[in-house]
Scaffold this motif. Structure first.
Motif, PDB file in Angstrom:
ATOM      1  N   GLU A 148       0.829  -1.210   0.000  1.00 21.39           N
ATOM      2  CA  GLU A 148       0.000   0.000   0.000  1.00 21.39           C
ATOM      3  C   GLU A 148       0.866   1.264   0.000  1.00 21.39           C
ATOM      4  OE1 GLU A 148      -3.712  -0.724   2.757  1.00 21.39           O
ATOM      5  OE2 GLU A 148      -1.986  -1.897   3.448  1.00 21.39           O
ATOM      6  N   GLY A 149       2.085   1.131   0.513  1.00 24.28           N
ATOM      7  CA  GLY A 149       3.000   2.265   0.505  1.00 24.28           C
ATOM      8  C   GLY A 149       2.859   3.196   1.683  1.00 24.28           C
ATOM      9  N   THR A 150       1.750   3.097   2.426  1.00 23.44           N
ATOM     10  CA  THR A 150       1.538   3.941   3.601  1.00 23.44           C
ATOM     11  C   THR A 150       0.486   3.271   4.479  1.00 23.44           C
ATOM     12  OG1 THR A 150       1.110   6.213   4.354  1.00 23.44           O
ATOM     13  CG2 THR A 150      -0.317   5.348   2.621  1.00 23.44           C
ATOM     14  N   ARG A 151       0.250   3.811   5.668  1.00 19.39           N
ATOM     15  CA  ARG A 151      -0.696   3.215   6.615  1.00 19.39           C
ATOM     16  C   ARG A 151      -2.142   3.480   6.185  1.00 19.39           C
ATOM     17  NH1 ARG A 151       3.504   5.624   9.147  1.00 19.39           N
ATOM     18  NH2 ARG A 151       2.383   7.601   9.257  1.00 19.39           N
ATOM     19  N   ASN A 152      -2.983   2.461   6.331  1.00 23.30           N
ATOM     20  CA  ASN A 152      -4.387   2.630   5.937  1.00 23.30           C
ATOM     21  C   ASN A 152      -5.304   2.952   7.112  1.00 23.30           C
ATOM     22  OD1 ASN A 152      -5.173   0.149   7.226  1.00 23.30           O
ATOM     23  ND2 ASN A 152      -4.534  -0.997   5.413  1.00 23.30           N
ATOM     24  N   GLY A 153      -4.775   2.974   8.332  1.00 22.16           N
ATOM     25  CA  GLY A 153      -5.559   3.351   9.496  1.00 22.16           C
ATOM     26  C   GLY A 153      -6.680   2.393   9.845  1.00 22.16           C
ATOM     27  N   GLY A 154      -6.560   1.141   9.389  1.00 22.94           N
ATOM     28  CA  GLY A 154      -7.595   0.163   9.693  1.00 22.94           C
ATOM     29  C   GLY A 154      -8.784   0.220   8.763  1.00 22.94           C
ATOM     30  N   GLU A 155      -8.695   1.006   7.713  1.00 24.45           N
ATOM     31  CA  GLU A 155      -9.753   1.040   6.702  1.00 24.45           C
ATOM     32  C   GLU A 155      -9.476  -0.036   5.648  1.00 24.45           C
ATOM     33  OE1 GLU A 155     -12.281   2.874   7.169  1.00 24.45           O
ATOM     34  OE2 GLU A 155     -11.548   4.322   8.661  1.00 24.45           O
ATOM     35  N   PHE A 160      -2.610  -0.888  -4.341  1.00 24.88           N
ATOM     36  CA  PHE A 160      -1.245  -1.385  -4.243  1.00 24.88           C
ATOM     37  C   PHE A 160      -0.309  -0.636  -5.192  1.00 24.88           C
ATOM     38  CE2 PHE A 160      -2.255  -5.986  -2.683  1.00 24.88           C
ATOM     39  CZ  PHE A 160      -2.609  -5.464  -1.456  1.00 24.88           C
ATOM     40  N   LYS A 161       0.924  -0.419  -4.734  1.00 26.70           N
ATOM     41  CA  LYS A 161       1.988   0.073  -5.602  1.00 26.70           C
ATOM     42  C   LYS A 161       2.567  -1.105  -6.389  1.00 26.70           C
ATOM     43  CE  LYS A 161       1.736   4.122  -3.496  1.00 26.70           C
ATOM     44  NZ  LYS A 161       1.122   5.298  -4.147  1.00 26.70           N
ATOM     45  N   ARG A 162       3.234  -0.813  -7.480  1.00 23.74           N
ATOM     46  CA  ARG A 162       3.680  -1.861  -8.392  1.00 23.74           C
ATOM     47  C   ARG A 162       5.000  -2.523  -7.999  1.00 23.74           C
ATOM     48  NH1 ARG A 162       1.681  -0.838 -13.792  1.00 23.74           N
ATOM     49  NH2 ARG A 162       3.715  -1.354 -14.671  1.00 23.74           N
ATOM     50  N   GLY A 163       5.823  -1.840  -7.185  1.00 21.61           N
ATOM     51  CA  GLY A 163       7.197  -2.264  -6.983  1.00 21.61           C
ATOM     52  C   GLY A 163       7.376  -3.700  -6.526  1.00 21.61           C
TER      53      GLY A 163
END
Length: 240
Positions: A148-155, A160-163
């Motif tokens: 995801e590249g960063t936190r989703n906060g439980g949502e 998704f990022k491709r790397g």
């Protein structure tokens, strides 16, 4: 009051675990198994301090191929302590370059052989990905990525990022999804029993024979499996 006491203990624990981990890193710098040992060092005491119960069903992760790309959902900074319970041997993590400025932890992260990526410099980021792909192919080491590249906060899972998927296809190694239940909004750190967290790893998804043309389908497949797994664990906790 209990919450403040726990945060005080966590601060002491973070310093103590970072100091011990840094000593380990200095004794055997860049050993890819440092990450697993240090993850346990952070995780086990933290779960007791926080009053959280973690139940892991991580058979596919523990029986993973020698080299693979591990992808996991990313809710909060507490993931360090939650996922630390299941990091397998010879596994390093990809993190942002700014982590190196975190006292003790940043230096430990670097000495553990983890990969620091400068997201603000596309050329350096691509070079890091190439180096990481080579590691997957030739050094029997797995890479842990939060796609995801960063936190989703439980949502719900972020796009998704491709790397991670590009690396897996380029190296021809499987992808092993690992999921945690949505815990961040349900923790009650002012209670003695703060909550329960489930961790579940899914069967490895092969990438051998795939090309970059298959990238969108692979990303969608992984994300769908993880969404279903997280929803299933959340239902299980609610029924309990």
């Amino acid at each position: 009051m209990l919450y403040l006491f726990r945060m005080y203990l966590m601060g002491l624990h973070f310093i103590a675990a970072g100091s011990l981990g840094l000593l380990l890193g200095l004794c055997r710098p860049f050993n890819p198994d440092n990450s697993r040992l240090c993850a346990r060092l952070y995780a086990w005491p933290a779960m007791r301090i926080l009053g959280l119960k973690v139940r892991a069903e991580a058979g596919p992760l523990m029986d993973k191929p020698q080299s693979c790309v591990i992808i996991a959902n990313h809710q909060s900074n507490y993931d360090l302590f939650v996922f630390g319970n299941v990091v397998p041997p010879r596994t390093v993590c990809i993190g942002k370059k700014s982590l190196k400025w975190v006292p003790l932890f940043g230096q430990l992260f670097w000495l553990s052989g983890n990969v620091l990526i400068d997201r603000g410099n596309p050329h350096k980021a691509r070079r890091s990905i190439v180096t990481t792909t080579h590691t997957l192919q030739h050094k029997d080491t797995s890479i842990w990525v939060f796609p995801e590249g960063t936190r989703n906060g439980g949502e719900e899972l972020l796009p998704f990022k491709r790397g991670a998927f590009q690396m897996a296809i380029a190296a021809g190694v499987p992808i092993v999804p690992v999921c945690t239940s949505n815990y961040i909004k349900h923790m009650r750190l002012n209670r003695w029993n703060s909550g329960e967290i489930l961790i579940r790893s899914l069967p490895a998804i092969p990438t051998a024979g795939l090309s970059m043309d298959d990238l969108p389908r692979l990303m969608a497949q992984c994300r769908e499996q993880m969404l279903e797994c997280i929803a299933s664990m959340d239902r299980q906790l609610q029924s309990n």
